[in-house]
Design an enzyme around this catalytic site. Structure first.
Site, PDB file in Angstrom:
ATOM      1  N   GLU A   1      -9.089 -80.168 -29.167  1.00  0.00           N
ATOM      2  CA  GLU A   1      -8.410 -78.875 -29.271  1.00  0.00           C
ATOM      3  C   GLU A   1      -8.408 -78.367 -30.706  1.00  0.00           C
ATOM      4  O   GLU A   1      -8.571 -77.167 -30.947  1.00  0.00           O
ATOM      5  CB  GLU A   1      -6.984 -78.980 -28.732  1.00  0.00           C
ATOM      6  CG  GLU A   1      -6.897 -79.190 -27.233  1.00  0.00           C
ATOM      7  CD  GLU A   1      -7.524 -78.044 -26.444  1.00  0.00           C
ATOM      8  OE1 GLU A   1      -7.562 -76.901 -26.954  1.00  0.00           O
ATOM      9  OE2 GLU A   1      -7.986 -78.288 -25.318  1.00  0.00           O
TER      10      GLU A   1
ATOM     11  N   TYR B   1      -0.370 -72.902 -28.614  1.00  0.00           N
ATOM     12  CA  TYR B   1      -1.508 -73.110 -27.717  1.00  0.00           C
ATOM     13  C   TYR B   1      -1.914 -74.586 -27.673  1.00  0.00           C
ATOM     14  O   TYR B   1      -2.088 -75.169 -26.592  1.00  0.00           O
ATOM     15  CB  TYR B   1      -2.721 -72.265 -28.143  1.00  0.00           C
ATOM     16  CG  TYR B   1      -3.972 -72.735 -27.445  1.00  0.00           C
ATOM     17  CD1 TYR B   1      -4.219 -72.395 -26.114  1.00  0.00           C
ATOM     18  CD2 TYR B   1      -4.869 -73.591 -28.083  1.00  0.00           C
ATOM     19  CE1 TYR B   1      -5.329 -72.876 -25.448  1.00  0.00           C
ATOM     20  CE2 TYR B   1      -5.985 -74.079 -27.426  1.00  0.00           C
ATOM     21  CZ  TYR B   1      -6.211 -73.718 -26.101  1.00  0.00           C
ATOM     22  OH  TYR B   1      -7.309 -74.215 -25.441  1.00  0.00           O
TER      23      TYR B   1
ATOM     24  N   ASP C   1      -6.104 -69.396 -23.729  1.00  0.00           N
ATOM     25  CA  ASP C   1      -7.072 -69.137 -24.790  1.00  0.00           C
ATOM     26  C   ASP C   1      -7.810 -67.833 -24.462  1.00  0.00           C
ATOM     27  O   ASP C   1      -7.409 -67.088 -23.564  1.00  0.00           O
ATOM     28  CB  ASP C   1      -8.041 -70.310 -24.942  1.00  0.00           C
ATOM     29  CG  ASP C   1      -8.974 -70.489 -23.744  1.00  0.00           C
ATOM     30  OD1 ASP C   1      -8.798 -69.792 -22.714  1.00  0.00           O
ATOM     31  OD2 ASP C   1      -9.897 -71.321 -23.834  1.00  0.00           O
TER      32      ASP C   1
ATOM     33  N   CYS D   1     -16.672 -65.922 -15.342  1.00  0.00           N
ATOM     34  CA  CYS D   1     -15.998 -64.693 -15.780  1.00  0.00           C
ATOM     35  C   CYS D   1     -16.274 -64.485 -17.267  1.00  0.00           C
ATOM     36  O   CYS D   1     -15.364 -64.414 -18.096  1.00  0.00           O
ATOM     37  CB  CYS D   1     -14.498 -64.783 -15.498  1.00  0.00           C
ATOM     38  SG  CYS D   1     -13.636 -63.203 -15.587  1.00  0.00           S
TER      39      CYS D   1
END
Length: 350
Positions: free
Chosen positions: A43, A126, A144, A196
């Site tokens: 991350e 986050y 995100d 997407c």
């Protein structure tokens, strides 16, 4: 009422991307969760960086420092050198600070709750949510850029980012399930990364094709909308590349704070509109015809390169000579490596 989370998880069970820091959906169903250390490192590395760029760095770091205790005990210069090329070097400094805090304050074990994770250096909302969900299967909402795009299209949200971030987070939170939240978090990110996508979304094979409001309205390709960015400014600087007659290179460690903090680099001027010359020693300086150009997050940088060859007993005002056998350009941050690539042709051994 449709269970959108279950539909997406069914898709993820078949189409989940393989990542070095993940466990498969089938393993997770058996209660096998990934190593929190590996998840945390991924991350941090993925902030403002692509998965493709991170994979090899992640493997290298785990090979060099297999546990958080290993990383906490590592030499700062070694970690910064291993990070070179990944960019945004404050992340590397925070990586070390966080590892040392985990060892000093938490017995070498990553906390499993969002609020406690937030107390660690370099971990924001986050990252704390991602570690909680992915490593510990806590029902946290992970948002995100991929998730923002999916939510904007699923609900046909036209308010531009960043103003719409709160609304998109609320929509994402409403879909986060109590069961398998870690898989769900990764599923939405995978959906955004593979189907997407920002351009030409593959709506025909999307598991959320039917309920997608933007597909129905024909607006998917224009979402999410974003507030236009200001023009990126350009800063200028001078880099001094010196090679001693025995082949050694003159290098300096940049200050801990600021851009490229703590990294090895070429002595140079400040970066601004009209930088003042600041050579590190007296020499017959020769300018290169070509500049080194690099783009940081908030500005473009153009560096004039001055080169010189000097004698064995030259004494620099700052920096230190590094033997050519110990020097590796791969240890330099990208901007400094670009300088080297241009200067080396002039200063290489004949």
């Amino acid at each position: 009422m449709r269970d959108l989370s279950s539909e997406l998880l069914a898709w993820y069970d078949v189409h989940a991307r393989e990542m070095p820091w993940r466990t498969s959906p089938s393993d997770r169903k058996e209660g096998i969760l990934p190593d929190p250390y590996a998840v945390w490192m991924s991350e941090v590395m993925l902030q403002q960086t692509t998965v493709a760029a991170v994979r090899d760095y992640h493997r290298k770091f785990l090979r060099l420092w297999p546990t958080v205790r290993d990383l906490a005990a590592a030499d700062d210069a070694d970690v910064m050198a291993a990070w070179a090329g990944l960019g945004y070097y404050a992340r590397a400094r925070n990586l070390l600070k966080c590892a040392r805090a985990v060892v000093a304050d938490h017995g070498g074990q990553f906390p499993d709750t969002h609020d406690v994770l937030l107390t660690l250096p370099g971990i924001g909302p986050y990252t704390a949510a991602a570690i909680s969900a992915i490593a510990f299967d806590q029902p946290e909402t992970v948002v995100d850029g991929n998730v923002e795009r999916v939510m904007a299209r699923l609900y046909d949200v036209h308010e531009p980012l960043p103003a719409s971030k709160g609304q998109l987070t609320t929509l994402a939170r409403a879909l986060t399930p109590k069961m398998r939240p870690g898989d769900y978090a990764q599923a939405v990110m995978d959906l955004g990364a593979t189907i997407c996508t920002p351009r030409s979304p593959a709506c025909g094979i999307c598991p959320w094709r039917d309920p997608c409001a933007a597909r129905i309205a024909g607006t998917a390709a224009e979402l999410p909308k974003k507030t236009p960015k200001k023009k990126t400014p350009t800063r200028f600087g001078i880099a001094y590349v010196v090679r001693r007659e025995d082949g050694a290179w003159l290098l300096e460690t940049r200050p801990e704070t600021g851009l490229l903090g703590g990294m090895l680099g070429w002595p140079g001027s400040d970066w601004g509109d009209d930088p003042a010359p600041n050579p590190p020693l007296e020499a017959a300086w020769q300018p290169l015809a070509e500049e080194a150009r690099h783009t940081f997050t908030h500005f473009h940088l153009r560096l004039t390169i001055m080169t010189a060859r000097v004698g064995q007993h030259s004494a620099p005002l700052r920096g230190a000579f590094m033997d050519h056998t110990a020097f590796s350009p791969t240890a330099l941050p990208t901007a400094m490596r670009k300088v080297f690539d241009l200067a080396e042709l002039t200063l290489r051994d004949h």
